[in-house]
Design an enzyme around this catalytic site. Sequence first.
Site, PDB file in Angstrom:
ATOM      1  N   SER A 154       0.781  -1.269  -0.035  1.00  0.00           N
ATOM      2  CA  SER A 154      -0.002  -0.031  -0.054  1.00  0.00           C
ATOM      3  C   SER A 154       0.908   1.123  -0.012  1.00  0.00           C
ATOM      4  CB  SER A 154      -0.627   0.039   1.385  1.00  0.00           C
ATOM      5  OG  SER A 154      -1.333   1.192   1.412  1.00  0.00           O
ATOM      6  N   TYR A 167      -1.997  -1.464  10.305  1.00  0.00           N
ATOM      7  CA  TYR A 167      -1.816  -1.624   8.856  1.00  0.00           C
ATOM      8  C   TYR A 167      -0.540  -1.043   8.398  1.00  0.00           C
ATOM      9  CZ  TYR A 167      -3.662  -1.210   4.143  1.00  0.00           C
ATOM     10  OH  TYR A 167      -4.094  -1.185   2.762  1.00  0.00           O
TER      11      TYR A 167
END
Length: 272
Positions: A154, A167
């Site tokens: 990401s 995350y």
Amino acid sequence: MTDLLKNRRALVTGAASGIGRATALAFAREGAHVIVADRDGGGAEAVVAEIAAAEGGAPEAPCASDAGGGPAEAWEVDLADTDALEARFAEQPLDVDVLVNNAGIQRIHPVEEFPLEEWRLINRLMLESPFVLTKAALPAMYRRGWGRIINLSSVHGLRASAHKSAYVAAKHGVMGLTKTTALEGGPRGVTCNAINPGYVLTPLVQNQVADLAAQRGISEDAVLDEVFLEHSAVPSLPVPEDVAAICVLLASEAGRAINGAAHSIDGGWSAQ
Ligand SMILES: NC(=O)c1ccc[n+]([C@@H]2O[C@H](COP(=O)([O-])OP(=O)(O)OC[C@H]3O[C@@H](n4cnc5c(N)ncnc54)[C@H](O)[C@@H]3O)[C@@H](O)[C@H]2O)c1
């Protein structure tokens, strides 16, 4: 169907939805046999049916290792249970040419309130399970002298945002796994790369746009501009098929010298 991935056997995790689903469909269009892995077994079966329908329902001569009779098969699995995953591969070795570690979830809390169990869940699913799958996939890839591992990281594997500590940590961790695997695998014909999207217009993001627009009493376009495109120099979001196209390139023969790299698709967010 074209044949960039003809005779390749590919495992895509989290392939019942979003980016994983688009990647499974794109791989199948390129001639791969696809294992659609997801904890949502019904969703995985639906993607398998979609692939079969796109190919006229005809079973096709499979892949490198001869397993699976049609163009795709579903694998219902909870990838967060990494002990069970490792035990399974001790019994039943993993034999694929292409591995896409894509399954992911998000949990949002400030660090001082982050429940340890949620932290562990995110890191088991998004860091430990890519490690266990990579470890299991490498022996067959090394035997054949050919393999492709693609990790869906990401922009949060390169940058941080508040309240996303688990995350961000998992996505940064997977960058380290990617680079190390690339260095070990490169001399043996196996590449490993990361893809680093900003926001992608998946059903989840689309729903968030609609919800935020209703909550704030503003248009969906305004939500897109103010929230989801805040860091993007490009004034539109990519769709899952755009990310799938990068996966196809990395998995194809043309990707053989692309190794250990972060492939940003974030409209310029990480250029800041
Ligand atoms: N959508 C975005 O904007 C975006 C941005 C950057 C990175 N990513 C990353 O891309 C990947 C895919 O994201 P997406 O938006 O397509 O997600 P999605 O929610 O559409 O799909 C994720 C899939 O993972 C599966 N999954 C979740 N937990 C699982 C488990 N324990 N075991 C097996 N499967 C499980 C879900 O059932 C689902 O089918 C994720 O790793 C995500 O972090 C997404």
